[in-house]
Scaffold this active site. Sequence first.
Site, short mmCIF file in Angstrom:
data_model
loop_
_atom_site.label_atom_id
_atom_site.label_comp_id
_atom_site.label_asym_id
_atom_site.label_seq_id
_atom_site.Cartn_x
_atom_site.Cartn_y
_atom_site.Cartn_z
N ASP A 66 4.22 6.21 2.12
CA ASP A 66 5.25 6.15 3.15
C ASP A 66 6.55 5.68 2.52
O ASP A 66 6.49 4.84 1.62
CB ASP A 66 4.82 5.05 4.14
N PHE A 79 8.17 4.28 -4.23
CA PHE A 79 8.20 2.98 -4.91
C PHE A 79 9.59 2.54 -5.35
O PHE A 79 9.78 1.40 -5.77
CB PHE A 79 7.23 2.94 -6.12
N HIS A 188 -4.27 0.13 -5.97
CA HIS A 188 -2.84 0.22 -5.63
C HIS A 188 -2.09 -0.98 -6.21
O HIS A 188 -2.65 -2.07 -6.32
CB HIS A 188 -2.71 0.25 -4.10
#
Length: 221
Positions: A66, A79, A188
């Site tokens: 997102d 990012f 992650h």
Amino acid sequence: MKEVQIEDGWKNILLEEFEKEYFITLRQFVRDQYKNFTVYPPAKLIFNAFNLCPFDKVKVVILGQDPYHGEGQAHGLCFSVRDGVRFPPSLQNIFKEIQTDIGKPIPKSGDLTRLAEQGVLLLNASLTVKKDEAGSHQNKGWETFTDACIQALAEKKDHLVFLLWGSFAGKKEIFIPKHKHLILKSAHPSPLSAHRGFFGNQHFSKCNAYLKQNGRDSIDW
């Protein structure tokens, strides 16, 4: 989102997607959202990842979920944040791993445009988000579109490196033939999971080693 403004190579590859029913519906949804709410990134930067990294230049794909949903953060690259914006925690952890892995000092800027210009496609699965509402534009059609982008790359190109961090990104490996490309998976970089396998994954050195093996320039991370 008027007529899609996207780099010509991507436009040629994705022409059929733009004409599909789901994308026409998605485009109307996105247009209405920008008209009625604060939505990120700025509309002109929705396809920034594609425009900075033309289809024929892609060497590496990093997949996010997102866009950032805070003011002034998102600018169309996963990012990444604009120059002068405080590093979000996941980005801090990415820089820490780069430093540990290849010895590159943590940069002053969180703007990853310099990576995109070297052939790193910084792709979010959803390309837009409503202010302060994480995931608000998920399941509206963006994932269908970005899955098509991943499939097009996997089918039409050879020897790409796919960095898939976290369970969401990891599921995309079904689109990627392992005999043609390098898939690097780990936890992650979020503070919630980075200590469970993101730190120490050495993805950046492994990526560069693979690119060199296949006669391509490595990435200056």
